[in-house]
Design a protein around this motif. Sequence first.
Motif, PDB file in Angstrom:
ATOM      1  N   VAL A   1      31.990  64.664  -2.593  1.00 18.04           N
ATOM      2  CA  VAL A   1      32.059  63.344  -1.966  1.00 18.04           C
ATOM      3  C   VAL A   1      30.650  62.752  -1.943  1.00 18.04           C
ATOM      4  CG1 VAL A   1      32.628  62.048   0.122  1.00 18.04           C
ATOM      5  CG2 VAL A   1      34.044  63.998  -0.573  1.00 18.04           C
TER       6      VAL A   1
ATOM      7  N   CYS B   1      28.721  64.336   3.443  1.00 18.66           N
ATOM      8  CA  CYS B   1      28.933  64.256   1.989  1.00 18.66           C
ATOM      9  C   CYS B   1      28.188  65.387   1.278  1.00 18.66           C
ATOM     10  CB  CYS B   1      28.461  62.918   1.446  1.00 18.66           C
ATOM     11  SG  CYS B   1      29.398  61.501   2.067  1.00 18.66           S
TER      12      CYS B   1
ATOM     13  N   GLN C   1      31.362  57.387   3.179  1.00 13.86           N
ATOM     14  CA  GLN C   1      32.034  58.218   2.174  1.00 13.86           C
ATOM     15  C   GLN C   1      32.521  57.264   1.093  1.00 13.86           C
ATOM     16  OE1 GLN C   1      35.036  60.642   4.119  1.00 13.86           O
ATOM     17  NE2 GLN C   1      33.520  62.181   4.657  1.00 13.86           N
TER      18      GLN C   1
ATOM     19  N   GLU D   1      34.789  59.927  -4.519  1.00 12.35           N
ATOM     20  CA  GLU D   1      35.026  61.361  -4.742  1.00 12.35           C
ATOM     21  C   GLU D   1      34.904  61.646  -6.228  1.00 12.35           C
ATOM     22  OE1 GLU D   1      38.613  63.558  -3.030  1.00 12.35           O
ATOM     23  OE2 GLU D   1      39.193  63.265  -5.142  1.00 12.35           O
TER      24      GLU D   1
END
Length: 209
Positions: free
Chosen positions: A24, A31, A43, A46
Amino acid sequence: MAALVIESGSRQGAVLALEPGIHVLGRSESCQQRLEDPTVSGQHCEVRVSPLGVRVRDLGSSNGITVDGRPVQEAELLDGQRLGLGDVILRAVIPPAPIVIPTLSEPEPTGPSFLPDGTPACHHHRAEPALYRCGHCARTFCAACVHRIGLSGGPQRTLCPVCSNVCLRLDGTGEGGAGDSWQARVWRTVRKAFDFRSGQNRRRRRPRG
């Protein structure tokens, strides 16, 4: 190993190593890969690394993500492409997947084999002459390959090591060959005498017409 090289921002030139798994990216301390830039969300996205490749997915960030300048929600990331997170640009470094070519072993010969003089060869030891042939699968074997069992009160049986059926001598001397035991020869003599007497008894009991 895959990696992302930061090409803009305060950490320009830094390399973010991407081990197999999920990474992340964002400003939050939670993260795996932190990017301290005001245009990057806590965030932001991904990055999933697997043997099938590298994929990137937006996690509902404020400024979204781009691949080579094109806004995407989710996309495969290829080697050399630029991933944009707000004002931060990262270049993907993705090595090609290794190609494993399996080593193929030479298949075991299944057909009959012969020595230079025309003698049948053993199925397992191709340089040895065969002494036995299986009556079921027709493979030929040397004396070291066949299995021998002795039946109680009867002759020795020679069995195929592949299919376990009876093997016969190639020289025609019988199932056990010249190596038949004296017990086996005595048993055959007794059995012949018993069969002869049984035949006589049946003829005597036959009613006369």
